[in-house]
Enzyme design. Sequence first.
Site, mmCIF file in Angstrom:
data_model
loop_
_atom_site.group_PDB
_atom_site.id
_atom_site.type_symbol
_atom_site.label_atom_id
_atom_site.label_comp_id
_atom_site.label_asym_id
_atom_site.label_seq_id
_atom_site.Cartn_x
_atom_site.Cartn_y
_atom_site.Cartn_z
ATOM 1 N N HIS A 17 14.085 41.492 8.359
ATOM 2 C CA HIS A 17 13.746 40.399 7.430
ATOM 3 C C HIS A 17 12.929 40.949 6.032
ATOM 4 C CE1 HIS A 17 12.280 38.464 11.255
ATOM 5 N NE2 HIS A 17 13.298 38.120 11.220
ATOM 6 N N LYS A 41 10.255 26.098 21.806
ATOM 7 C CA LYS A 41 9.923 27.275 21.724
ATOM 8 C C LYS A 41 8.756 27.959 22.032
ATOM 9 C CE LYS A 41 13.400 30.497 19.386
ATOM 10 N NZ LYS A 41 13.610 30.754 18.135
ATOM 11 N N ARG A 90 23.678 41.300 11.238
ATOM 12 C CA ARG A 90 23.430 42.711 11.790
ATOM 13 C C ARG A 90 24.720 43.241 12.491
ATOM 14 N NH1 ARG A 90 18.028 40.570 14.534
ATOM 15 N NH2 ARG A 90 19.358 38.710 14.351
ATOM 16 N N SER A 127 12.964 40.743 16.012
ATOM 17 C CA SER A 127 11.624 40.197 16.262
ATOM 18 C C SER A 127 11.696 40.331 17.792
ATOM 19 C CB SER A 127 11.507 38.807 15.765
ATOM 20 O OG SER A 127 11.261 38.760 14.370
HETATM 21 P P1 ADP Z 1 16.117 33.098 14.171
HETATM 22 O O1 ADP Z 1 15.088 32.443 15.057
HETATM 23 O O2 ADP Z 1 16.626 31.926 13.118
HETATM 24 O O3 ADP Z 1 17.107 33.790 14.450
HETATM 25 P P2 ADP Z 1 14.836 35.137 12.895
HETATM 26 O O4 ADP Z 1 13.440 35.019 12.374
HETATM 27 O O5 ADP Z 1 15.127 36.125 14.178
HETATM 28 O O6 ADP Z 1 15.157 33.719 13.139
HETATM 29 O O7 ADP Z 1 15.673 35.695 11.951
HETATM 30 C C1 ADP Z 1 15.869 34.966 10.528
HETATM 31 C C2 ADP Z 1 17.068 35.718 9.659
HETATM 32 O O8 ADP Z 1 16.784 37.244 9.644
HETATM 33 C C3 ADP Z 1 18.580 35.717 10.389
HETATM 34 O O9 ADP Z 1 19.372 35.321 9.209
HETATM 35 C C4 ADP Z 1 18.629 36.948 10.941
HETATM 36 O O10 ADP Z 1 19.996 37.271 10.832
HETATM 37 C C5 ADP Z 1 17.900 37.829 10.005
HETATM 38 N N1 ADP Z 1 17.669 39.160 10.225
HETATM 39 C C6 ADP Z 1 16.676 39.435 11.512
HETATM 40 N N2 ADP Z 1 16.613 40.937 11.602
HETATM 41 C C7 ADP Z 1 17.603 41.299 10.603
HETATM 42 C C8 ADP Z 1 18.098 42.592 10.439
HETATM 43 N N3 ADP Z 1 17.385 43.785 11.144
HETATM 44 N N4 ADP Z 1 18.808 42.730 9.355
HETATM 45 C C9 ADP Z 1 19.213 41.781 8.666
HETATM 46 N N5 ADP Z 1 19.044 40.576 8.946
HETATM 47 C C10 ADP Z 1 18.106 40.354 9.951
#
Ligand code: ADP
Length: 152
Positions: A17, A41, A90, A127
């Site tokens: 992120h 959730k 990703r 995450s």
């Molecule tokens: P959600 O619950 O909407 O998936 P996340 O907190 O998991 O929320 O992710 C939010 C954003 O961050 C998403 O667009 C996800 O693709 C991006 N993201 C998470 N990890 C990575 C990473 N390692 N590289 C690039 N983008 C990421």
Amino acid sequence: MRRAVFPGSFDPLTLGHYDIIKRGVTLFDELVIAIGINADKKYMFSLEERTKFIEEAFKDEPKIKVMTYEGMTVDFCKKIGATFILRGLRNPADFEFEKAIAHTNRKLSEIETVFLLTSSGKSYISSSIVRDVIRNGGDYTGLVPDTVVANF
Ligand code: ADP
């Protein structure tokens, strides 16, 4: 004023992120990191903890704001006058999932989704992997910003 929203759960904020936010903020006048609240959730970290992780990580970035929202992301964007959504990609699974959401959001609004590709070496970070490492007592410190470790 080009205002964008970076929506997510951030449970917790990861280096994946962090990378997208750091690179994304250069494209806009303001980037709102929007923590979505979904009553169905189960989160590992409370909303207050997740907010603190992000606020601390970007306290020296005046263009970055942290907010929380419920309901549809496009409605939240309209409410705060944001015309862009920022998302990270990703892998092919992210692409397929994000494509459907971006098309739906376009159908519902004028809001454009801007995608940034993950930096090399960060694509495996999520995450859910960080939560698994934490649950199993592993060393998660190389997967999250230092401010998350400091406020854990
Ligand atoms: P959600 O619950 O909407 O998936 P996340 O907190 O998991 O929320 O992710 C939010 C954003 O961050 C998403 O667009 C996800 O693709 C991006 N993201 C998470 N990890 C990575 C990473 N390692 N590289 C690039 N983008 C990421």
